[in-house]
Design a protein around this motif. Structure first.
Motif, mmCIF file in Angstrom:
data_model
loop_
_atom_site.group_PDB
_atom_site.id
_atom_site.type_symbol
_atom_site.label_atom_id
_atom_site.label_comp_id
_atom_site.label_asym_id
_atom_site.label_seq_id
_atom_site.Cartn_x
_atom_site.Cartn_y
_atom_site.Cartn_z
ATOM 1 N N UNK A 11 91.665 59.264 47.924
ATOM 2 C CA UNK A 11 91.471 58.350 46.796
ATOM 3 C C UNK A 11 90.839 57.053 47.298
ATOM 4 N N UNK A 12 89.829 56.608 46.590
ATOM 5 C CA UNK A 12 89.140 55.364 46.948
ATOM 6 C C UNK A 12 90.057 54.184 46.653
ATOM 7 N N UNK A 13 90.275 53.316 47.654
ATOM 8 C CA UNK A 13 91.112 52.133 47.438
ATOM 9 C C UNK A 13 90.287 50.937 46.976
ATOM 10 N N UNK A 14 89.078 50.782 47.557
ATOM 11 C CA UNK A 14 88.209 49.679 47.127
ATOM 12 C C UNK A 14 86.802 49.889 47.661
ATOM 13 N N UNK A 15 85.878 49.127 47.106
ATOM 14 C CA UNK A 15 84.512 49.145 47.602
ATOM 15 C C UNK A 15 84.355 48.082 48.686
ATOM 16 N N UNK A 16 83.432 48.368 49.635
ATOM 17 C CA UNK A 16 83.219 47.417 50.727
ATOM 18 C C UNK A 16 81.803 47.601 51.257
ATOM 19 N N UNK A 17 81.012 46.516 51.230
ATOM 20 C CA UNK A 17 79.626 46.524 51.712
ATOM 21 C C UNK A 17 78.814 47.662 51.102
#
Length: 276
Positions: A11-17
């Protein structure tokens, strides 16, 4: 628990770069922007392959590797260092083959057959050339005459050794009269015999009529490429037939006889002529 060297649904926790981060028991894993599918964001699940990018550091990718943990594969050597070699397994980070897991000297550009295994610390995946200890010998789910995938991993006085369906040990006998393969060749074949010790006798041709049918196409193609006349006959040297056609003299004679009876060729003293 995440499986290193294998596919995981995370599961994706957050977006980054521009990419994605996943929370796992081993910390955050990063999927770069270039590999991030459109429309995926926090809370969404995605299947990724997890590998060891550096010692103690894991990474995720949506690129499919050539093999995963506990599988056999033929991989190309792309770099050699004093402590080991590196193999191309289809993703950004090359696969490490430690010196202690090499069974013979290797060179850059060579294909080696390895087993992908967890390292001693369980922190990542490495390659191992000592294949025998990893083979499965429970062949209860196999049947004779079944088509199988093969990887050539060694030569012996009897023939050449193959990994069958990425699990089992097999042998193709030299008496079958096929061209000598090289280590790392990937072929298809058929189970000729299942032995009590779990090893498999493999044939590269189907049995009986099907073998002749395949050989008919090969022989006809050879005659056509030779301009309609192929200077091979029942007195020809078996090695010459093997070299030119990749089949045994016995199969050559049987196939030529079939084509003659079908009225496709005529058999002359000097060879085979195509009837136009």
């Amino acid at each position: 628990m995440i499986a290193i060297g294998d596919y995981n649904r995370l599961k994706v926790s957050r977006k980054y770069k521009g990419g994605l981060l996943f929370e796992t028991e081993r910390g955050e894993l990063f999927l770069p922007k270039i590999e991030t599918p459109e429309g995926i964001g926090p809370g969404d699940e995605i299947e990724v392959f997890i590998y060891n990018k550096d010692k103690g550091e894991l990474a995720a990718t949506t690129v499919s590797p050539l093999a995963r943990v506990n599988e056999f594969a033929a991989l190309e050597v792309v770099d050699i260092q004093s402590f080991g070699a590196f193999l191309d397994w289809g993703i950004e980070k090359d696969l490490f083959l430690p010196n202690r897991r090499q069974t013979k000297p290797i060179q850059i550009g060579e294909k080696v057959v390895v087993r992908l295994v967890p390292d001693f610390e369980g922190q990542g995946i490495v390659a191992d050339m000592d294949l025998e200890i990893y083979f499965e010998h429970d062949t209860s789910g196999l049947k004779e005459d079944r088509e199988v995938a093969l990887i050539v991993y060694g030569l012996s006085p009897l023939g050449f050794k193959v990994v069958v369906n990425k699990k089992y040990p097999g042998l193709v006998y030299r008496s079958e009269g096929y061209r000598e393969p090289v280590i790392g060749d990937e072929l298809s074949g058929y189970i000729a015999k299942i032995r009590e010790d779990g090893k498999l006798d493999i044939s590269l041709k189907k049995k009986g009529y099907a073998a002749v049918t395949d050989s008919k196409e090969l022989l006809l193609e050879a005659i056509e490429k030779a301009g309609g006349f192929l200077p091979l006959h029942d007195k020809s040297d078996p090695e010459l037939i093997k070299d030119k056609l990749g089949m045994s003299k016995k199969l050559f004679k049987k196939t030529a006889g079939t084509l003659y009876r079908e009225g496709v060729i005529v058999i002359e003293s000097g060879g085979l002529r195509l009837i136009k």
